[in-house]
Design an enzyme around this catalytic site. Structure first.
Site, PDB file in Angstrom:
ATOM      1  N   ARG A 191       0.840  -1.194   0.000  1.00 24.53           N
ATOM      2  CA  ARG A 191       0.000   0.000   0.000  1.00 24.53           C
ATOM      3  C   ARG A 191       0.874   1.243   0.000  1.00 24.53           C
ATOM      4  O   ARG A 191       2.033   1.216   0.410  1.00 24.53           O
ATOM      5  CB  ARG A 191      -0.944   0.011   1.196  1.00 24.53           C
ATOM      6  CG  ARG A 191      -0.260   0.179   2.552  1.00 24.53           C
ATOM      7  CD  ARG A 191      -0.197   1.632   3.000  1.00 24.53           C
ATOM      8  NE  ARG A 191       0.649   1.797   4.175  1.00 24.53           N
ATOM      9  CZ  ARG A 191       1.916   2.137   4.128  1.00 24.53           C
ATOM     10  NH1 ARG A 191       2.519   2.311   2.971  1.00 24.53           N
ATOM     11  NH2 ARG A 191       2.624   2.295   5.237  1.00 24.53           N
ATOM     12  N   HIS A 241       1.553   8.287  10.746  1.00 17.11           N
ATOM     13  CA  HIS A 241       1.765   8.055  12.178  1.00 17.11           C
ATOM     14  C   HIS A 241       0.611   8.585  13.028  1.00 17.11           C
ATOM     15  O   HIS A 241       0.824   9.071  14.142  1.00 17.11           O
ATOM     16  CB  HIS A 241       3.084   8.682  12.642  1.00 17.11           C
ATOM     17  CG  HIS A 241       4.286   7.924  12.191  1.00 17.11           C
ATOM     18  ND1 HIS A 241       4.681   6.736  12.751  1.00 17.11           N
ATOM     19  CD2 HIS A 241       5.179   8.188  11.199  1.00 17.11           C
ATOM     20  CE1 HIS A 241       5.776   6.301  12.142  1.00 17.11           C
ATOM     21  NE2 HIS A 241       6.088   7.154  11.192  1.00 17.11           N
ATOM     22  N   GLY A 296      11.381  -3.182   3.317  1.00 16.12           N
ATOM     23  CA  GLY A 296      11.901  -1.946   3.883  1.00 16.12           C
ATOM     24  C   GLY A 296      11.648  -0.717   3.046  1.00 16.12           C
ATOM     25  O   GLY A 296      12.273   0.321   3.252  1.00 16.12           O
ATOM     26  N   SER A 346       4.714  -1.368   2.987  1.00 16.15           N
ATOM     27  CA  SER A 346       4.032  -2.404   3.771  1.00 16.15           C
ATOM     28  C   SER A 346       4.296  -3.817   3.278  1.00 16.15           C
ATOM     29  O   SER A 346       3.385  -4.639   3.173  1.00 16.15           O
ATOM     30  CB  SER A 346       2.520  -2.137   3.826  1.00 16.15           C
ATOM     31  OG  SER A 346       2.264  -0.944   4.505  1.00 16.15           O
ATOM     32  N   SER A 347       5.557  -4.113   3.004  1.00 10.52           N
ATOM     33  CA  SER A 347       5.900  -5.484   2.631  1.00 10.52           C
ATOM     34  C   SER A 347       5.617  -6.447   3.778  1.00 10.52           C
ATOM     35  O   SER A 347       5.174  -7.580   3.551  1.00 10.52           O
ATOM     36  CB  SER A 347       7.373  -5.564   2.225  1.00 10.52           C
ATOM     37  OG  SER A 347       8.220  -5.141   3.290  1.00 10.52           O
ATOM     38  N   ASP A 359      -1.876  -0.128   7.509  1.00 11.00           N
ATOM     39  CA  ASP A 359      -1.297  -0.978   6.469  1.00 11.00           C
ATOM     40  C   ASP A 359      -2.207  -2.158   6.170  1.00 11.00           C
ATOM     41  O   ASP A 359      -2.466  -2.506   5.012  1.00 11.00           O
ATOM     42  CB  ASP A 359       0.073  -1.502   6.907  1.00 11.00           C
ATOM     43  CG  ASP A 359       1.059  -0.394   7.209  1.00 11.00           C
ATOM     44  OD1 ASP A 359       0.771   0.768   6.857  1.00 11.00           O
ATOM     45  OD2 ASP A 359       2.114  -0.691   7.796  1.00 11.00           O
ATOM     46  N   SER A 407      13.805   0.800   5.586  1.00 11.51           N
ATOM     47  CA  SER A 407      13.025   1.220   6.749  1.00 11.51           C
ATOM     48  C   SER A 407      12.577  -0.040   7.477  1.00 11.51           C
ATOM     49  O   SER A 407      11.516  -0.594   7.207  1.00 11.51           O
ATOM     50  CB  SER A 407      11.808   2.037   6.301  1.00 11.51           C
ATOM     51  OG  SER A 407      10.949   2.309   7.378  1.00 11.51           O
TER      52      SER A 407
END
Length: 517
Positions: free
Chosen positions: A55, A62, A160, A164-165, A211, A257
């Site tokens: 996504r 946040h 990363g 949203s892996s 996510d 990330s």
């Protein structure tokens, strides 16, 4: 009318119900290759293929763990799994088409309740497989048991990347378990969202749910307004035709990330600062909450407004349904400025000072907030700047959604510019107040603006990962070419690597199950 989150899980029988028309042929080759590879690995044909997309979050960074709404959309890159149930064993075997991810096999323990060994300190790709299995086994719908199964994974969401892996991995694995155990019936999309949120917590990540909701509930041609309070809901936000036509371009910074390994001073710390800030604000407003209640800023908004009925109830004016929310957000921002923006709190509190401000003991503070490891920057919890970002970002979400739904109050030519401005304001706040940007994100967003983007911002957790830029459709090829030439970390990449790193996208479909004959 059934709410989107209450709809059953999606089962499809053809790829044109999954992908845009121009992607079906290539995806068909990919899916057929996965089936053949499964047969080669395991010696028989799989029974299902399941899919969960990545996504991109268009606006609302946040703020989901503070229970504020967000506007993400599913994208074409995804995780697909070919699966074969096995009645002769409880063993789980998982392999990946990418040879850099080693195969794994394990059997959960069922003595004294289901248990799966997950090494949180040294996460590997199959840690998310185990996390999903444990989440499934803990859910009442599973009956506490799972058949054995063989799985072969193929993922196109870069790890990363901020796309949203990890959520796509967990959701696709949960779908595989539900399908293999004949448990798809009786589970709604909202149920799968909640199940996957709990499952990702098994690898030490305190996730807010955006996510998962985007990956599961999304529909083609629309972004998704996801709200978490007073209950989980997802409403399509169709992207209108504009003049000029627009496209969203995702650019991966190529800086990983990794929420799980950096969470103690990034993601999880922000969650603690958010919860503790809300608790302190509630205390100073005289609201009847204790820190143990883990009150959210969204709950405080409801209190400030005099009750949720005036914000989302039947009395809401349908001609401008978010007017009450916008007013309440602004009033809460004033309270934040007054109670958290004073000299004693504005620049941050040490842990001892925060404990004193909340009238807590060290043990109760640890029990309430430190179940996951955190490491405050410079020893200070920065409640004010985090709170200010959260409320202002929540307000931007409503403005973004309202602009789309009203066509910028009837001025469609101004809509792309207005949406871009809101995205730019979000990036400024993520960088300066929530401090979740990084130099590479700043570099790409700056280049994007210079190359014609109407707005550009980080997407996902930040601290690396990807950016999303709103770009006039007619300049997209030139935009991608110029950003590719100018961004430092793209130098030396091959054509295929660049195509995976920076690409245009529109809203895509959500998670699904494809039974194979």
């Amino acid at each position: 009318m059934v709410a989107p989150a209450d709809l059953p899980l999606v089962t499809v029988d053809a790829l044109d119900k999954v992908y845009p028309a121009d992607r079906v042929t290539n995806q068909g080759v990919r899916w057929n290759s996965l089936v053949e590879s499964f047969k080669s690995h395991y010696g028989y044909k799989p029974a299902f293929i399941v899919r969960a997309p990545g996504r991109v979050n268009l606006i609302g960074e946040h703020i989901d763990h503070a229970l504020f709404g967000v506007v993400p959309m599913a994208i074409v890159p995804d995780v697909i799994i070919a699966i074969g149930p096995r009645a002769d064993t409880h063993e789980i075997r998982a392999q990946n088409v990418d040879p850099k991810y080693p195969p794994t096999a394990f059997t959960p323990s069922y003595s004294g309740g289901p248990a799966v060994d997950i090494e949180i300190r040294h996460l590997q790709w199959h840690s998310y497989v185990k996390a999903a299995l444990l989440g499934y086994l803990k859910h009442p719908h599973s009956g506490g048991q799972s058949a054995g199964l063989d799985m072969l994974y193929d993922g196109t969401v870069p790890a990363g990347s901020g796309l949203s892996s990890s959520a796509a991995m967990v959701i696709s694995t949960l779908l595989a378990l539900l399908a293999a155990n004949a448990r798809l019936e009786g589970i709604s999309k909202g149920d799968l969202v909640k199940m996957s949120m709990g499952a990702e917590g098994n690898v030490g990540v305190n996730t807010g749910g955006m996510d998962q909701a985007a990956s599961v509930i999304s529909t083609p041609a629309a972004a998704l307004y996801v709200q978490f309070f007073p209950q989980l809901a997802g409403d399509p936000v169709p992207i209108p035709a504009t003049d000029p036509a627009i496209s969203f371009v995702i650019a991966n910074t190529l800086v990983t990330s990794d929420k799980a390994t950096t969470a103690k001073y990034n993601y999880n710390l922000r969650v603690v600062e958010t919860l503790a800030g809300a608790a302190l604000l509630a205390k100073r407003l005289g609201l009847a909450y204790t820190p143990a209640d883990k009150v959210s800023y969204r709950q405080i908004v409801s209190e400030v407004a005099g009750g949720e009925h005036s914000l989302t109830g039947e009395s809401v004016d349908n001609t401008d349904p978010t007017a009450g929310l916008r007013a309440a957000f602004k009033k809460t921002l004033q309270a934040i400025e007054h109670h958290l923006g004073n000299d004693s709190v504005r620049d941050g509190l040490s842990e001892d000072d925060l404990i004193d401000a909340l009238d807590m003991s060290k043990q109760s503070f640890a029990d309430t907030y430190l179940s996951l490891a955190v490491e405050p920057l410079g020893g200070k919890y920065r409640l004010y700047s985090r709170a200010k970002h959260i409320l202002e970002e929540a307000l931007r979400v409503l403005e973004f959604r309202r602009a789309i739904e009203t066509g910028a109050d009837g001025n469609m030519q101004n809509l792309p510019k207005l949406l871009g401005q809101i995205m730019g304001q979000s990036q400024d706040s993520c960088r300066d107040q929530f401090m979740c940007s990084c130099k590479e994100i700043d570099e790409i967003t700056s280049i994007a603006s210079e190359e014609g983007a109407l707005g550009s911002r980080l997407t996902g957790a930040g601290w690396g990962g990807s950016t999303v830029s709103l770009v006039p459709a007619h300049i997209v090829p030139r935009f991608i070419e110029n950003v590719s030439k100018r961004y430092s970390k793209y130098q030396g990449l091959g054509k295929d690597e660049l195509e995976q790193a920076i690409f245009a996208t529109l809203p895509a479909s959500g998670a699904c199950v494809h039974p194979l004959d």
